[in-house]
Design an enzyme around this catalytic site. Structure first.
Site, PDB file in Angstrom:
ATOM      1  N   CYS A 115      35.892  38.803  35.202  1.00  0.00           N
ATOM      2  CA  CYS A 115      34.752  37.890  35.308  1.00  0.00           C
ATOM      3  C   CYS A 115      33.693  38.248  34.254  1.00  0.00           C
ATOM      4  CB  CYS A 115      34.199  37.875  36.733  1.00  0.00           C
ATOM      5  SG  CYS A 115      33.210  36.401  37.061  1.00  0.00           S
ATOM      6  N   HIS A 217      38.676  36.690  39.994  1.00  0.00           N
ATOM      7  CA  HIS A 217      38.467  37.996  40.641  1.00  0.00           C
ATOM      8  C   HIS A 217      39.764  38.477  41.304  1.00  0.00           C
ATOM      9  CE1 HIS A 217      34.122  38.799  40.302  1.00  0.00           C
ATOM     10  NE2 HIS A 217      34.026  37.481  40.193  1.00  0.00           N
ATOM     11  N   GLU A 219      40.616  41.373  42.134  1.00  0.00           N
ATOM     12  CA  GLU A 219      40.371  42.424  43.148  1.00  0.00           C
ATOM     13  C   GLU A 219      40.107  41.828  44.527  1.00  0.00           C
ATOM     14  OE1 GLU A 219      38.133  41.315  41.164  1.00  0.00           O
ATOM     15  OE2 GLU A 219      36.188  41.293  42.194  1.00  0.00           O
TER      16      GLU A 219
END
Ligand code: MN
Length: 243
Positions: A115, A217, A219
C-alpha cells in the site's frame, strides 16, 4: 535451515493518552509479523530514527525488508504541491522510510512494499503519485472499501512475465484500502498488475530477484488465504536463498 530476518519498516502513531499526549509511538499492524512467521521468517521492527549510520546498521542486519501501509506521502517528496484531497503525512516518517528505501534498493535484498509501502518504493525511485485516485482515473472503482480489510473488494489483472503471476495467477480478487495511486512509474520498475479501471495495483523492479510493491493489503488476507500467503512465502524464500 536458517530463517531470514525481515525488517518491518517503522512508522508513528500519535499517543492520545493524557500522560503521553502527542508522543510518537512506534507502531505497526501485527499482522505483518504474523504473516512473516507463517512464511518461516523472523520479523523484527525497525524504529524511525534520524541517524544515517544507524539506518545503515538497521539495513545490514536484515535479509529482507517490508515497507508497510500508513499515511499519505507528502507530495513535496515527489516535487508536487498539495491538492485538496491530499491526506495526512509525517515528514520524519517520510524522510526515514525514503532514505531506507533508497539504500535498500541499491542492494539485492528482497523488498515487499504494501500500500503506502509500494507508493514509497515508487517515490524513492523518482516516480510520482496521484494525490487522489480521482485526479488520474476517469471512472474509478471503489478503492477505499467500507468493509473490514479481511474482505475482498475488486479484481486485478496480473501480467505475464511477473513474479506475482507465479503466485496469484493472471486474475485475483484483492482488498483495497487506498485513495491514492501511482502515476509515473519509478526508475527500473514495471507495472505487473492493474485494476479494471486502470489503477496500478502492483509493480516489480526489473533485474531484481524480489522487489515487489502491491497496492492492496495481503497481510489482512493471508492468514485465511493460502494463495495470498504465497506472496509472503516467495518473499521469505528469496530472502533465505540470498543470505
Ligand atoms: Mn485498489
Amino acid at each position: 535451515m536458517k530463517k531470514p530476518v525481515i525488517g518491518i519498516v517503522g512508522s508513528f502513531l500519535t499517543d492520545k493518552r493524557d500522560k503521553f499526549i502527542g508522543v510518537s509511538l512506534d507502531y505497526n499492524n501485527n499482522n505483518y509479523s504474523k504473516c512473516i512467521v507463517k512464511a518461516l521468517g523472523i520479523p523484527i521492527y525497525l524504529p524511525v530514527i534520524k541517524d544515517l549510520s544507524i539506518i545503515d546498521d538497521q539495513l545490514n542486519i536484515c535479509d529482507g525488508l517490508l515497507f508497510p501501509g500508513g499515511y499519505d506521502i507528502n507530495p513535496i517528496c515527489y516535487n508536487q504541491s498539495p491538492l485538496p484531497l491530499q491526506g495526512e503525512s509525517n515528514s520524519l516518517v517520510d524522510w526515514y522510510q525514503i532514505t531506507l528505501a533508497k539504500k535498500s534498493l541499491k542492494t539485492n535484498k528482497p523488498i515487499l512494499g504494501i500500500c503506502r509501502g509500494m507508493q514509497l518504493l515508487n517515490v524513492a525511485s523518482s516516480g510520482t503519485l496521484f494525490q487522489d485516485i480521482c485526479y488520474g482515473i476517469q471512472s474509478p472503482l471503489q478503492h477505499n472499501q467500507n468493509s473490514y480489510l479481511g474482505e475482498k473488494c475488486h479484481p486485478i489483472c496480473i501480467y505475464d512475465d511477473s513474479i506475482l503471476k507465479n503466485t496469484l495467477g493472471n486474475h485475483y480478487v484483492v482488498n483495497s484500502g487506498h485513495h491514492q495511486c501511482l502515476d509515473k512509474i519509478g526508475d527500473n520498475f514495471k507495472v505487473t498488475a492493474v485494476a479494471p479501471d486502470g489503477v496500478i495495483e502492483s509493480i516489480e523492479m526489473i533485474n531484481k530477484d524480489f522487489v515487489i510493491g502491491v497496492q492492496w493489503h495481503p497481510e489482512m488476507l493471508s492468514l485465511n488465504d493460502d494463495i495470498m500467503l504465497g506472496l509472503f512465502k516467495k518473499f521469505i524464500d528469496t530472502s533465505r536463498i540470498l543470505i
